[in-house]
Design a protein around this motif. Sequence first.
Motif, PDB file in Angstrom:
ATOM      1  N   ALA A  68      10.541   5.524  -3.418  1.00 15.11           N
ATOM      2  CA  ALA A  68       9.240   6.147  -3.719  1.00 15.11           C
ATOM      3  C   ALA A  68       9.197   6.608  -5.174  1.00 15.11           C
ATOM      4  N   ARG A  69      10.294   7.167  -5.651  1.00  8.35           N
ATOM      5  CA  ARG A  69      10.349   7.614  -7.063  1.00  8.35           C
ATOM      6  C   ARG A  69      10.207   6.426  -8.005  1.00  8.35           C
ATOM      7  N   GLU A  70      10.917   5.357  -7.673  1.00  4.81           N
ATOM      8  CA  GLU A  70      10.889   4.160  -8.525  1.00  4.81           C
ATOM      9  C   GLU A  70       9.473   3.574  -8.564  1.00  4.81           C
ATOM     10  N   VAL A  71       8.804   3.551  -7.405  1.00  5.40           N
ATOM     11  CA  VAL A  71       7.437   3.021  -7.357  1.00  5.40           C
ATOM     12  C   VAL A  71       6.518   3.876  -8.233  1.00  5.40           C
ATOM     13  N   GLY A  72       6.670   5.194  -8.139  1.00  8.81           N
ATOM     14  CA  GLY A  72       5.862   6.089  -8.976  1.00  8.81           C
ATOM     15  C   GLY A  72       6.069   5.785 -10.451  1.00  8.81           C
ATOM     16  N   LYS A  73       7.335   5.558 -10.834  1.00 11.93           N
ATOM     17  CA  LYS A  73       7.657   5.262 -12.244  1.00 11.93           C
ATOM     18  C   LYS A  73       7.060   3.928 -12.683  1.00 11.93           C
ATOM     19  N   VAL A  74       7.222   2.919 -11.834  1.00  7.29           N
ATOM     20  CA  VAL A  74       6.714   1.568 -12.162  1.00  7.29           C
ATOM     21  C   VAL A  74       5.202   1.629 -12.357  1.00  7.29           C
ATOM     22  N   ILE A  75       4.511   2.357 -11.475  1.00  7.27           N
ATOM     23  CA  ILE A  75       3.046   2.431 -11.582  1.00  7.27           C
ATOM     24  C   ILE A  75       2.646   3.156 -12.875  1.00  7.27           C
ATOM     25  N   LEU A  76       3.336   4.245 -13.176  1.00  2.65           N
ATOM     26  CA  LEU A  76       3.020   4.965 -14.424  1.00  2.65           C
ATOM     27  C   LEU A  76       3.255   4.068 -15.639  1.00  2.65           C
ATOM     28  N   ASP A  77       4.384   3.345 -15.627  1.00  2.00           N
ATOM     29  CA  ASP A  77       4.708   2.455 -16.762  1.00  2.00           C
ATOM     30  C   ASP A  77       3.679   1.346 -16.908  1.00  2.00           C
ATOM     31  N   LYS A  78       3.332   0.713 -15.782  1.00  2.00           N
ATOM     32  CA  LYS A  78       2.483  -0.480 -15.852  1.00  2.00           C
ATOM     33  C   LYS A  78       1.001  -0.148 -15.966  1.00  2.00           C
ATOM     34  N   ALA A  79       0.579   0.919 -15.270  1.00  2.00           N
ATOM     35  CA  ALA A  79      -0.863   1.166 -15.147  1.00  2.00           C
ATOM     36  C   ALA A  79      -1.287   2.508 -15.753  1.00  2.00           C
ATOM     37  N   GLY A  80      -0.351   3.418 -15.924  1.00  2.00           N
ATOM     38  CA  GLY A  80      -0.675   4.705 -16.529  1.00  2.00           C
ATOM     39  C   GLY A  80      -1.295   5.714 -15.578  1.00  2.00           C
ATOM     40  N   LYS A  81      -1.724   5.243 -14.416  1.00  2.00           N
ATOM     41  CA  LYS A  81      -2.318   6.171 -13.437  1.00  2.00           C
ATOM     42  C   LYS A  81      -2.424   5.469 -12.079  1.00  2.00           C
ATOM     43  N   LEU A  82      -2.685   6.273 -11.063  1.00  2.00           N
ATOM     44  CA  LEU A  82      -2.853   5.733  -9.710  1.00  2.00           C
ATOM     45  C   LEU A  82      -4.065   6.428  -9.097  1.00  2.00           C
ATOM     46  N   ASP A  83      -5.069   5.654  -8.679  1.00  2.00           N
ATOM     47  CA  ASP A  83      -6.297   6.254  -8.138  1.00  2.00           C
ATOM     48  C   ASP A  83      -6.220   6.498  -6.635  1.00  2.00           C
ATOM     49  N   VAL A  84      -5.581   5.562  -5.926  1.00  2.00           N
ATOM     50  CA  VAL A  84      -5.592   5.643  -4.457  1.00  2.00           C
ATOM     51  C   VAL A  84      -4.229   5.268  -3.894  1.00  2.00           C
ATOM     52  N   VAL A  85      -3.749   6.063  -2.961  1.00  2.00           N
ATOM     53  CA  VAL A  85      -2.589   5.669  -2.154  1.00  2.00           C
ATOM     54  C   VAL A  85      -3.068   5.537  -0.710  1.00  2.00           C
ATOM     55  N   ILE A  86      -2.703   4.437  -0.077  1.00  2.00           N
ATOM     56  CA  ILE A  86      -2.944   4.311   1.367  1.00  2.00           C
ATOM     57  C   ILE A  86      -1.576   4.217   2.033  1.00  2.00           C
ATOM     58  N   ALA A  87      -1.173   5.336   2.650  1.00  2.00           N
ATOM     59  CA  ALA A  87       0.127   5.423   3.321  1.00  2.00           C
ATOM     60  C   ALA A  87      -0.041   4.844   4.718  1.00  2.00           C
ATOM     61  N   ASN A  88       0.203   3.534   4.800  1.00  2.00           N
ATOM     62  CA  ASN A  88      -0.121   2.798   6.025  1.00  2.00           C
ATOM     63  C   ASN A  88       1.101   2.476   6.888  1.00  2.00           C
ATOM     64  N   ALA A  89       2.268   2.305   6.261  1.00  2.00           N
ATOM     65  CA  ALA A  89       3.451   1.870   7.017  1.00  2.00           C
ATOM     66  C   ALA A  89       3.721   2.822   8.171  1.00  2.00           C
ATOM     67  N   GLY A  90       4.075   2.260   9.316  1.00  2.00           N
ATOM     68  CA  GLY A  90       4.367   3.126  10.456  1.00  2.00           C
ATOM     69  C   GLY A  90       5.050   2.352  11.562  1.00  2.00           C
ATOM     70  N   ILE A  91       5.597   3.104  12.513  1.00  2.00           N
ATOM     71  CA  ILE A  91       6.220   2.467  13.685  1.00  2.00           C
ATOM     72  C   ILE A  91       5.707   3.112  14.963  1.00  2.00           C
ATOM     73  N   MET A  92       5.703   2.330  16.008  1.00  2.00           N
ATOM     74  CA  MET A  92       5.486   2.862  17.366  1.00  2.00           C
ATOM     75  C   MET A  92       6.401   2.051  18.270  1.00  2.00           C
ATOM     76  N   THR A  93       7.533   2.621  18.595  1.00  2.00           N
ATOM     77  CA  THR A  93       8.497   1.892  19.424  1.00  2.00           C
ATOM     78  C   THR A  93       8.743   2.676  20.706  1.00  2.00           C
ATOM     79  N   GLY A  94       8.382   2.074  21.809  1.00  2.00           N
ATOM     80  CA  GLY A  94       8.671   2.711  23.097  1.00  2.00           C
ATOM     81  C   GLY A  94       7.660   3.770  23.478  1.00  2.00           C
TER      82      GLY A  94
END
Length: 243
Positions: A68-94
């Motif tokens: 997560a830290r690395e992704v934050g850094k990559v986005i800042l380096d490449k884009a300078g800002k982040l407008d939207v995060v969609i925290a979609n990943a999830g599990i439902m097992t059992g």
Amino acid sequence: MLSVTGANRGVGLALVQDLLEHKPSAVVFAGVRKIDSLKTGDKLKDLADKYGDRLNLVQLSSTSVEDAREVGKVILDKAGKLDVVIANAGIMTGHSPILSVPLEDMRNHFEVNTLGPLILFQGTAQALFKSQSPKFAVISSGGASLGQLFDQPITAYATSKVGVNMIAARINQEHEKENLAAFALHPGVVETDMSAGHEFSPDFKIITPQESAQSILKYVDGATRSSAGGKFWSAPDDAEIPW
Ligand SMILES: NC(=O)c1ccc[n+]([C@@H]2O[C@H](COP(=O)([O-])OP(=O)(O)OC[C@H]3O[C@@H](n4cnc5c(N)ncnc54)[C@H](OP(=O)(O)O)[C@@H]3O)[C@@H](O)[C@H]2O)c1
């Protein structure tokens, strides 16, 4: 600039595809748990080849603070800002009743579904704060509503989603200064690997990942801190859900 997690299949993949096809200005950072296993012929990989700089694939396991830290850094380096995060990943097992639910199931769901979005927020916050009106959307579940309890023994899953709803509410509460809108969204009952094999009451309308993604993006697009911040919302029904 948007970041979507769990982007290789299901609702996450449909979100990425919809953004690329219908929002020409969107630059997407798509989080994938096992990025090295993506190969030609996988839909997300093919989208990356087709859309070039508009789609950046990033290594992101929900349980990894480093990712997560690395992704934050990559986005800042490449884009300078982040407008939207969609925290979609999830599990439902059992599906286990409360009397017998294995504690291991509780912990696993909590790790991915509750702590995952928290870690993601912590890793991407500095990039989000560079946006004029940042949005942090957590893909939760109607099954987390305490006011409308589901008649299914989804103890581990539902408990983890109640937890992440509070994470969304706290993010919203603590970031007024940054004009940040954080909210929890129910994506509908969606035909994906997660729902496969489960029996749903005829009261539930089952929708495609594309329909779910369209409704989520419509809500996210129009969301402001005052209209959406701190809300628990069903995207396909366009209606508030009791916490
Ligand atoms: N489908 C429904 O009816 C429904 C209803 C209510 C809420 N939701 C919510 O909607 C969201 C998307 O669900 P879906 O139906 O699209 O599920 P899905 O088809 O099972 O896809 C889940 C996605 O999450 C990723 N993921 C799982 N564990 C991860 C981890 N530890 N780290 C990083 N990524 C991880 C998966 O990656 P891998 O391929 O690497 O496993 C996959 O990309 C979830 O939060 C779910 O709880 C779904």
